[in-house]
Scaffold this active site. Structure first.
Site, mmCIF file in Angstrom:
data_model
loop_
_atom_site.group_PDB
_atom_site.id
_atom_site.type_symbol
_atom_site.label_atom_id
_atom_site.label_comp_id
_atom_site.label_asym_id
_atom_site.label_seq_id
_atom_site.Cartn_x
_atom_site.Cartn_y
_atom_site.Cartn_z
ATOM 1 N NE ARG A 1 0.118 1.342 3.293
ATOM 2 C CZ ARG A 1 1.034 2.268 3.458
ATOM 3 N NH1 ARG A 1 2.299 1.624 3.595
ATOM 4 N NH2 ARG A 1 0.796 3.340 3.772
ATOM 5 N N GLY A 2 0.275 2.575 -0.240
ATOM 6 C CA GLY A 2 1.015 3.518 -0.467
ATOM 7 C C GLY A 2 1.198 3.880 -1.794
ATOM 8 C CB ALA A 3 0.346 6.982 -3.922
ATOM 9 C CD GLN B 1 -2.761 2.368 7.095
ATOM 10 O OE1 GLN B 1 -3.566 2.650 7.888
ATOM 11 N NE2 GLN B 1 -3.259 2.328 5.947
ATOM 12 C CG ASP C 1 -2.863 8.078 -1.154
ATOM 13 O OD1 ASP C 1 -2.880 8.526 0.012
ATOM 14 O OD2 ASP C 1 -2.421 6.735 -1.154
ATOM 15 C CG ASN D 1 -2.101 11.670 2.474
ATOM 16 O OD1 ASN D 1 -1.569 10.678 1.835
ATOM 17 N ND2 ASN D 1 -1.748 11.942 3.736
ATOM 18 C CE LYS D 2 -4.772 5.825 4.650
ATOM 19 N NZ LYS D 2 -5.861 4.675 4.008
HETATM 20 O O1 MRU Z 1 -4.543 3.185 2.407
HETATM 21 P P1 MRU Z 1 -2.834 3.468 2.176
HETATM 22 O O2 MRU Z 1 -2.441 2.878 3.168
HETATM 23 O O3 MRU Z 1 -2.473 2.872 0.722
HETATM 24 O O4 MRU Z 1 -2.627 5.193 2.114
HETATM 25 C C1 MRU Z 1 -1.680 5.491 2.071
HETATM 26 C C2 MRU Z 1 -1.495 6.884 2.545
HETATM 27 O O5 MRU Z 1 -2.531 7.725 2.201
HETATM 28 C C3 MRU Z 1 -0.154 7.521 2.764
HETATM 29 O O6 MRU Z 1 -0.303 8.413 4.016
HETATM 30 C C4 MRU Z 1 0.428 8.420 1.694
HETATM 31 O O7 MRU Z 1 0.577 9.542 2.297
HETATM 32 C C5 MRU Z 1 0.371 8.126 0.438
HETATM 33 S S1 MRU Z 1 1.447 7.095 -0.078
HETATM 34 C C6 MRU Z 1 3.172 7.839 0.299
#
Ligand code: MRU
Length: 343
Positions: A50-52, A196, A237, A247-248
């Site tokens: 996970r993570g963009a 996370q 993201d 973002n999250k």
């Molecule tokens: O749902 P996830 O764990 O894939 O979400 C990831 C995020 O939102 C991270 O905080 C992040 O900022 C983006 S990826 C570097």
């Protein structure tokens, strides 16, 4: 000077994609091995990876694996498989971006032998993988330069080595700033419901011997009120053409608090997280995941308790002090400044 993380969530060895299974961290360090595009897509959907940036890299290797499957089985519907992969998660734009990079290669090189085409797709996936690491390190140094010595920073979710090729966007900035002795303290919010912050960010910071203090998300306001934070530093993201940041979920809450208390907000993300085709954050599909991720076992089968589980939110550009990319920093982002990054 940069401080390198030794955590690497994605490896490609002997024609197999090996993903550090993030569902079990920090209790277990297990790899999930993918031999097919479908396994890679499912791993993205299931949050194994996970993570963009990390899901973009995974998808790039997934396209290569799918191409091999198509060569071995004439009935394999490669186009349909690519659509499945692209849609494995909807919000982080890096996923669609990586699939598109590979598709453009396929279109441009029609007529190549299958072996030569496969080699091109693998080379491209590896180039996307390596470039992400370099971009993270560049962002780390650009972002760290904005941070005054003695700063206290708060990060949210995990935008670290585990979310990228191996250094991190927001945590890349934190790693660089730490190595330059600019940070007095790092706070991380636990990030419900997948935790996370607790399971991944704290683990990888501790792994690199960077002390971190965890908070529950509800404690953020108290931290700001006590003047214990100088910067909020997060990843993204997707960043829209007007500078809105997706973002999250919970990021927007922190940005609103930060504005109230006069604290700066930094968003670190590579250019492939910027979606110039989407004007503003309200146009982005926000992934909603299963209610069971919140309810767990507690209310299974109870008709009176439900849950709403959107996993991202939109922070308006007006609340962002700086967007840090591998190409440089955009202060107080707006449409013109975002466009200038690509001119
Ligand atoms: O749902 P996830 O764990 O894939 O979400 C990831 C995020 O939102 C991270 O905080 C992040 O900022 C983006 S990826 C570097």
């Amino acid at each position: 000077m940069s401080f390198h993380s030794t955590v690497s969530p994605i490896r490609f060895e002997n024609n197999q994609l090996k993903l550090l299974d993030q569902r079990y961290l920090p209790a277990r360090l297990d790899d999930l091995v993918c031999d097919t595009l479908e396994q890679a897509a499912q791993a993205i959907t299931d949050l194994v990876v996970r993570g963009a940036p990390a899901i973009g890299i995974t998808a790039a290797y997934g396209v290569y694996l799918g191409y091999l499957q198509a060569q071995q089985d004439v009935t394999y519907d490669f186009e349909q498989a690519l659509t499945r992969l692209r849609n494995a998660r909807p919000t982080a734009v890096n996923l669609a971006w990586a699939v598109q990079q590979q598709q453009q290669l396929l279109t441009k090189n029609v007529g190549l032998s299958p072996a030569a085409m496969a080699e091109k797709l693998l080379d491209n996936a590896q180039a996307i993988h390596q470039q992400d690491l370099q971009d993270n390190i560049a962002m780390g140094d650009f972002g760290a330069a904005l941070i005054e010595a003695g700063s206290r920073v708060l990060t949210h979710c995990n935008a670290g080595a585990l979310a990228t090729a191996g250094y991190g966007t927001a945590l890349g900035v934190i790693r660089s700033a730490w190595s330059q002795q600019r940070l007095e303290r790092v706070y991380a919010s636990e990030t419900r419901p997948w935790l996370q912050g607790l399971r991944l960010t704290a683990w990888e910071l501790a792994h690199d011997e960077i002390p971190v203090t965890l908070i529950v998300e509800g404690a953020a306001s108290s931290l700001f009120a006590l003047q214990m934070i100088d910067w909020v530093i997060v990843g993204a993201d997707r960043i829209c053409a007007n500078g809105d940041v997706v973002n999250k979920v919970g990021t927007a809450n922190l940005a609103i608090l930060a504005r109230h208390y006069g604290v700066k907000v930094m968003v670190a993300a590579p250019l492939n997280t910027i979606d110039m085709a989407t004007e503003s954050g309200d146009l982005v599909e926000i992934e909603t995941r299963a209610a069971s991720e919140i309810l767990a076992q507690n209310y299974a089968g109870n008709d009176y308790v439900s849950a709403w589980n959107p996993v991202f939110d939109v922070t308006p550009a007006a609340l962002v002090s700086a967007i840090v990319t591998e190409k440089g920093v955009v202060l107080q982002p707006d449409s013109a400044k975002m466009q200038a990054l690509f001119d």
